[in-house]
Design a protein around this motif. Structure first.
Motif, short mmCIF file in Angstrom:
data_model
loop_
_atom_site.label_atom_id
_atom_site.label_comp_id
_atom_site.label_asym_id
_atom_site.label_seq_id
_atom_site.Cartn_x
_atom_site.Cartn_y
_atom_site.Cartn_z
N LYS A 1 0.96 -1.07 0.02
CA LYS A 1 0.02 0.13 -0.13
C LYS A 1 0.80 1.17 0.18
O LYS A 1 0.44 2.43 -0.73
N HIS A 2 1.99 1.05 0.73
CA HIS A 2 2.78 2.44 0.83
C HIS A 2 4.11 1.82 0.91
O HIS A 2 4.57 0.69 1.24
N THR A 3 5.23 2.69 0.41
CA THR A 3 6.72 2.38 0.46
C THR A 3 6.96 2.18 1.91
O THR A 3 6.53 2.78 2.81
N PHE A 4 7.57 0.91 2.12
CA PHE A 4 8.00 0.57 3.55
C PHE A 4 9.45 0.69 3.91
O PHE A 4 10.22 -0.08 3.20
N THR A 5 9.74 1.25 4.68
CA THR A 5 10.97 1.62 5.10
C THR A 5 11.48 1.30 6.48
O THR A 5 10.72 1.50 7.23
N ILE A 6 12.72 0.82 6.46
CA ILE A 6 13.30 0.22 8.06
C ILE A 6 14.59 1.19 7.72
O ILE A 6 14.96 1.48 6.87
N SER A 7 15.53 0.69 8.87
CA SER A 7 16.63 1.27 9.22
C SER A 7 17.77 0.89 7.81
O SER A 7 18.64 1.70 7.74
N ARG A 8 17.55 -0.18 7.10
CA ARG A 8 18.47 -0.32 6.21
C ARG A 8 17.94 -0.60 4.78
O ARG A 8 18.69 -0.74 3.82
N GLU A 9 16.56 -0.45 4.31
CA GLU A 9 16.20 -0.47 3.24
C GLU A 9 14.79 0.05 3.11
O GLU A 9 14.11 0.36 4.04
N GLY B 1 6.22 2.00 9.34
CA GLY B 1 7.76 1.92 8.75
C GLY B 1 8.11 3.64 8.94
O GLY B 1 7.54 4.48 9.05
N ILE B 2 9.53 3.60 8.79
CA ILE B 2 9.95 4.84 8.65
C ILE B 2 9.39 5.85 7.51
O ILE B 2 9.47 5.15 6.47
N ALA B 3 9.39 7.07 7.87
CA ALA B 3 9.07 8.01 6.97
C ALA B 3 9.10 9.48 7.66
O ALA B 3 9.59 9.44 8.77
#
Length: 336
Positions: free
Chosen positions: A13-21, A132-134
């Motif tokens: 649904k959304h770009t999913f960001t964690i600390s490494r990707e 996730g990170i955003a």
């Protein structure tokens, strides 16, 4: 028994960001095992951190196709023991295969998998939902898009405390923090003090996986419990976590499936560790397998299918953290 392999590219649904990707699509392999009119399903997703791709999983399973298809009347434990020597280098492929066989075995017995294991689903834990990170604004918007009783917040930025401080203004939900190896010892100990004030329940894997002496230091001084993820991959890692973590987060794809995960849960409980099972960004196939373990867990993170723009299967459903099981036997999965 017939082995069927199916590739999917799951859109998020959304770009999913964690600390490494960051990802927008998640490649996934579905393993189907057919026998006597029954089908069992398993899943494993690709993961660059563990150098795993769908094409490699397919190659590894094709190499032992004849062995897999020759199996007759084996228990899941026996089946796992037969497959392990051939797939111990590829636990993701082994997971999808083990998951599918457990599902098939239970269906052939006319039972839901948790019933076959004699688990009582009366007091299952609620699942968290991952943010996730955003940008702070986008993280707040994601949280508001889906009100939830427990949020797992991905951190590992220069604004971590500011992020949680702002998110706290918009909900009374429980927060769990996953730094994905993104912090130092000092950051973890200091952040834990502030995060506890902000209603955080525990911290997951704040340090790099192999920093065992540093993990011990955090374990001694953190005011919040620390849960191992990247530091607890396979069965042999569980005992190592005592004195370094307060609990473990088991990922089925990393440990090789439901069969070893059940053993890890038993060992963790014996060692006084909290038990958790987490997901990757999986479809309802993988999530429905995790659901069978719920009665044995203190915490669960099984929101992967909720992050998808479009699912590829039906099975368990989740509403405000509560898991409801399919009426079907096994893990209850049907591919759409």
């Amino acid at each position: 028994m017939e082995l069927i392999l199916k590739e999917f590219n799951l859109k998020l649904k959304h770009t999913f960001t964690i600390s490494r990707e960051s990802i927008d699509f998640q490649p996934s392999l579905i393993v189907e095992l057919r026998n006597n009119g029954f089908s069992g399903f398993g899943e494993a997703t690709s993961n660059p951190y563990y150098k795993t791709t769908v094409s490699v999983m397919i190659q590894d399973l094709e190499k032992i196709r004849n062995l897999i298809e020759s199996v007759k009347n084996e228990t899941p434990d026996s089946f796992y023991d037969k497959m392990y020597p051939h797939l111990k280098h590829d636990m993701f492929a082994l997971c999808a295969l083990d998951m599918a066989y457990n599902d098939l075995y239970a269906r052939q017995k006319g039972k839901k998998l948790y019933d076959l294991w004699k688990y009582d689903i009366g007091k299952n834990p609620l699942t968290d939902y991952t943010i996730g990170i955003a940008s702070i604004e986008k993280m707040v918007a994601k949280m508001q898009e889906l009100p939830w009783p427990i949020y797992k917040i991905k951190l590992g930025t220069s604004e971590d405390i500011a992020i949680v401080t702002e998110l706290r203004k918009h909900t009374n939900a429980i927060f769990r923090i996953d730094a994905n190896c993104g912090w130092t010892v000092d950051e973890t100990i200091k952040n834990a003090i502030e995060l506890k004030k902000l209603g955080v329940e525990f911290l997951e894997q704040p340090l790099k996986a192999d920093n065992w002496e540093e993990h011990k230091e955090v374990f001694k001084h953190s005011v919040l419990p620390i849960i191992a993820d990247e530091s607890c991959i396979i069965e042999e890692d569980v005992a190592k976590c005592t004195g370094h973590f307060h609990g473990i987060n088991i990922k089925l794809v990393k440990c090789g499936g439901l069969t070893p995960a059940r053993r890890m849960i038993i060992e963790a409980k014996q060692l006084g560790l909290k038990t958790m099972v987490g997901c990757m960004t999986e479809s309802t196939v993988g999530i429905s397998a995790i659901a069978q373990l719920l009665p044995q867990l203190d915490y669960v993170d099984m929101d992967g299918a909720l992050l998808l723009a479009k699912d590829i299967a039906t099975g368990v459903t989740i509403d405000f953290g509560k898991i409801s099981y399919s009426d079907l036997d096994g893990t209850g999965v049907t591919l759409i």
